[in-house]
Design a protein around this motif. Structure first.
Motif, PDB file in Angstrom:
ATOM      1  N   LEU A  53     -84.621 -64.288 -48.351  1.00 60.97           N
ATOM      2  CA  LEU A  53     -84.407 -62.866 -48.631  1.00 60.97           C
ATOM      3  C   LEU A  53     -83.188 -62.640 -49.524  1.00 60.97           C
ATOM      4  O   LEU A  53     -83.099 -61.615 -50.197  1.00 60.97           O
ATOM      5  CB  LEU A  53     -84.245 -62.071 -47.324  1.00 60.97           C
ATOM      6  CG  LEU A  53     -84.269 -60.540 -47.473  1.00 60.97           C
ATOM      7  CD1 LEU A  53     -85.552 -60.073 -48.165  1.00 60.97           C
ATOM      8  CD2 LEU A  53     -84.109 -59.840 -46.130  1.00 60.97           C
ATOM      9  N   ASP A  54     -82.256 -63.602 -49.535  1.00 64.74           N
ATOM     10  CA  ASP A  54     -81.120 -63.473 -50.454  1.00 64.74           C
ATOM     11  C   ASP A  54     -81.608 -63.469 -51.902  1.00 64.74           C
ATOM     12  O   ASP A  54     -81.176 -62.654 -52.719  1.00 64.74           O
ATOM     13  CB  ASP A  54     -80.108 -64.600 -50.229  1.00 64.74           C
ATOM     14  CG  ASP A  54     -80.723 -65.988 -50.310  1.00 64.74           C
ATOM     15  OD1 ASP A  54     -81.932 -66.129 -50.022  1.00 64.74           O
ATOM     16  OD2 ASP A  54     -79.989 -66.931 -50.668  1.00 64.74           O
ATOM     17  N   ARG A  55     -82.567 -64.358 -52.216  1.00 68.98           N
ATOM     18  CA  ARG A  55     -83.105 -64.444 -53.573  1.00 68.98           C
ATOM     19  C   ARG A  55     -84.039 -63.265 -53.861  1.00 68.98           C
ATOM     20  O   ARG A  55     -84.015 -62.694 -54.958  1.00 68.98           O
ATOM     21  CB  ARG A  55     -83.856 -65.764 -53.756  1.00 68.98           C
ATOM     22  CG  ARG A  55     -83.013 -66.977 -53.401  1.00 68.98           C
ATOM     23  CD  ARG A  55     -83.785 -68.266 -53.587  1.00 68.98           C
ATOM     24  NE  ARG A  55     -83.083 -69.396 -52.979  1.00 68.98           N
ATOM     25  CZ  ARG A  55     -83.470 -70.659 -53.074  1.00 68.98           C
ATOM     26  NH1 ARG A  55     -84.563 -70.972 -53.758  1.00 68.98           N
ATOM     27  NH2 ARG A  55     -82.787 -71.621 -52.480  1.00 68.98           N
ATOM     28  N   ILE A  56     -84.854 -62.926 -52.871  1.00 71.08           N
ATOM     29  CA  ILE A  56     -85.762 -61.786 -53.041  1.00 71.08           C
ATOM     30  C   ILE A  56     -84.965 -60.496 -53.199  1.00 71.08           C
ATOM     31  O   ILE A  56     -85.324 -59.620 -54.001  1.00 71.08           O
ATOM     32  CB  ILE A  56     -86.727 -61.688 -51.839  1.00 71.08           C
ATOM     33  CG1 ILE A  56     -87.674 -62.887 -51.833  1.00 71.08           C
ATOM     34  CG2 ILE A  56     -87.523 -60.382 -51.883  1.00 71.08           C
ATOM     35  CD1 ILE A  56     -88.487 -63.032 -50.569  1.00 71.08           C
ATOM     36  N   GLY A  57     -83.859 -60.378 -52.466  1.00 70.66           N
ATOM     37  CA  GLY A  57     -82.998 -59.204 -52.597  1.00 70.66           C
ATOM     38  C   GLY A  57     -82.447 -59.072 -54.004  1.00 70.66           C
ATOM     39  O   GLY A  57     -82.351 -57.953 -54.547  1.00 70.66           O
TER      40      GLY A  57
END
Length: 397
Positions: free
Chosen positions: A113-117
């Motif tokens: 989710l860090d990358r998707i965020g």
């Protein structure tokens, strides 16, 4: 050919219904086209992916943009753009707040989710160009990228419908100034029994020469713009081994959508009498944009979301509605027009092209040029903020 036929028929039918029936005029042809496409794709009648849809983005949209700008008074655009730019920045802040909120609520439930965020944060400030840049930068796994794209497509379709409906609701009309909506309704009142769409799109005198000049000029602009953007993309270095300033210069000057807008504005400024000499460009451009509306709705696959990415849909919804809510609240405090607020929010989340399409669908023609100009700012700041969010989020994973 069958798929092209279905898209064209849906676009044509949506325009016909919008101008024929008052109920359709209220929800607009854009919503009819979107919803029809969502129904057909989710029932399996048409595929959710096809080179035909790519062709619409590659050819139809670039051709439509100059056609829709030909009737604009360029000299008044810059007067209109100042407040829009401020609201655009506010909408961008809304995206950042939503990305941070969604990340901390769902980081323990969604992998990467860090990358998707970072991808969604950048995309909901500048559009798909920034999404692609952040995907490559943070090397997000392909499966997660695909799931995020599906969630994003469905969210965009639903949000676009909401943005079109909001100006028709009394709750918002009582609380915000709506000069552009009022102007369209005034035309409707003058049209008697006609609805606003039918009154706005009255029959005009148009000749074969008008069509030739409009279409020919558009293709000239698109070809020159694409070649020039390709040249600048080659000349201006980009990649991980060059400075961020050069990367952004490449994204800005190497983008053919921005180049199309720039060259069109320049020609409108230099040759206003030429563009005033022919009719029909707005009608042709609007028809092409309705084809675009159909294609926006097609990838919104509800079964895929239920199967693969329900939490991703929740995440992108948090980001999108945070953007819209903060835009409305702060815009109200600044006494901004409702139309400006909705277009700024749309430009951040969907990019300047979809925002211009919304302005066209609602008949807010004076805002088409300004939102195209303001929306391109997202290309510049989206990657900065996306990189910051991704780097910061990674420390919590």
């Amino acid at each position: 050919m069958t798929l092209w036929g279905i898209i064209i028929i849906l676009a044509s039918l949506s325009i016909f219904l919008e101008q024929k029936y008052k109920w359709a005029g209220r929800i607009s042809g854009a919503v009819i086209a979107l919803v029809s496409a969502i129904i057909l794709s989710n029932t399996g009648i048409i595929p959710t992916e096809s080179p035909v849809y790519d062709a619409v983005w590659t050819y139809i949209v670039p051709i439509a943009i100059p056609l829709l700008l030909f009737q604009i008074n360029v000299r008044s655009i810059f007067k209109e753009s100042g407040r829009l730019l401020l609201i655009f920045f506010i909408s961008s802040i809304g995206t950042v707040v939503g990305a941070i909120t969604g990340f901390f609520l769902l980081k323990d439930h969604i992998p990467y989710l860090d990358r998707i965020g970072a991808m969604i944060g950048a995309s909901y400030i500048g559009g798909g160009v920034n999404f692609a840049a952040m995907t490559a930068k943070f090397e997000t796994p392909g499966a997660m990228v695909s799931s995020t794209v599906v969630a994003d497509n469905l969210m965009m379709a639903l949000l676009f419908i909401l943005l079109i409906i909001i100006p028709t609701l009394k709750f918002f009309r009582r609380r915000f100034s709506t000069p552009h909506v009022d102007a369209v309704e005034k035309i409707e009142a003058q049209g008697g029994k006609q609805n606003s769409a039918q009154s706005f799109w009255v029959r005009k005198d148009i000749s074969l020469k008008d069509i030739a000049l409009a279409v020919g000029t558009t293709f000239f602009i698109v070809v020159v713009s694409k070649k020039l953007a390709q040249l600048l993309d080659t000349l201006i270095p980009s990649g991980n081994d060059v400075s961020s300033i050069l990367n952004f210069a490449n994204a800005l000057f190497g983008d053919h959508y921005l180049m199309i807008t720039t060259i069109t504005f320049l020609l409108l400024w230099l040759f206003p009498k030429y563009f005033a000499s022919f009719n029909g460009s707005q009608e042709i451009g609007t028809y092409l944009i309705h084809i675009f509306f159909v294609v926006i709705g097609i990838p919104a696959s509800i079964p895929l979301i239920i199967e693969n990415a329900p939490l991703l849909l929740a995440f992108v919804a948090i980001v999108a509605f945070s953007n819209l809510l903060i835009s409305l609240v702060v815009g109200k405090l600044l006494k901004a027009d409702l139309e400006e607020i909705l277009l700024a929010s749309n430009a951040t989340i969907g990019g300047p092209t979809t925002a211009a399409a919304l302005a066209i669908a609602k008949g807010w023609t004076n805002l088409v040029g300004p939102i195209l100009v303001v929306g391109t700012v997202g290309y510049l700041i989206g990657n900065y903020l996306g990189t910051f969010l991704g780097t910061w989020f990674a420390t919590f994973m």
